[in-house]
Design a protein around this motif. Structure first.
Motif, short mmCIF file in Angstrom:
data_model
loop_
_atom_site.label_atom_id
_atom_site.label_comp_id
_atom_site.label_asym_id
_atom_site.label_seq_id
_atom_site.Cartn_x
_atom_site.Cartn_y
_atom_site.Cartn_z
N GLN A 12 0.83 -1.14 0.02
CA GLN A 12 -0.03 0.01 -0.24
C GLN A 12 0.85 1.12 0.16
O GLN A 12 2.08 1.21 0.43
CB GLN A 12 -1.00 0.07 1.13
CG GLN A 12 -1.99 -1.13 1.17
CD GLN A 12 -2.91 -0.81 0.02
OE1 GLN A 12 -3.46 0.24 -0.45
NE2 GLN A 12 -3.21 -1.99 -0.65
N THR A 90 4.73 2.23 -9.03
CA THR A 90 4.43 1.23 -9.72
C THR A 90 4.94 0.90 -10.92
O THR A 90 4.91 1.61 -11.69
CB THR A 90 2.72 1.01 -9.82
OG1 THR A 90 2.23 1.10 -8.45
CG2 THR A 90 2.33 -0.16 -10.31
N SER A 116 2.17 -0.39 -5.90
CA SER A 116 1.68 0.00 -4.56
C SER A 116 0.27 1.14 -5.12
O SER A 116 0.48 2.18 -5.56
CB SER A 116 2.81 1.37 -4.33
OG SER A 116 2.50 2.05 -3.18
#
Length: 118
Positions: A12, A90, A116
């Motif tokens: 996250q 990402t 992420s």
């Protein structure tokens, strides 16, 4: 030199992850190394680099202060500690190596995916 990147996964936003790049076939002690990444639909971009001795480190502006590149020549491994991950981090992360003094990275790992989400 064969390179194997690992450590990617789903984290996250705000979380941390550590990537590893293990080398085989030859000792890395005289090789400069780097991390690159490629996000979906975008070109590959530089993330960071470290000299063969570990004495010189360079990080891209986009990750400076959040990512830390390091290496352990005794373990033939390079690392990328990623903190405060953002959705824009990402990407597939690749490690690469070049012999001391050469311009281009000649050896590349297969990549490891970091995701992420917001």
């Amino acid at each position: 030199v064969q390179l194997q990147a690992s450590g990617g996964g789903l984290v996250q936003a705000g979380g941390s992850l550590r990537l590893s790049c293990a080398a085989s076939g030859r000792a890395l002690s005289r090789y400069d190394m780097g991390w690159f990444r490629q996000a979906p639909g975008k070109e590959r971009e530089f993330v960071g680099a470290i000299s063969w001795s570990g004495g010189i480190k360079v990080h891209a502006e986009s990750v400076k202060g959040r990512f830390i590149i390091s290496r352990d020549n005794a373990k033939n491994t390079m690392y990328l500690q990623m903190n405060s991950l953002k959705p824009e981090d990402t990407a597939v992360y690749y490690c690469a190596a070049r012999y001391d003094g050469e311009d281009a990275y000649k050896y590349w790992g297969q990549g490891t995916l970091v995701t992420s989400p917001a």
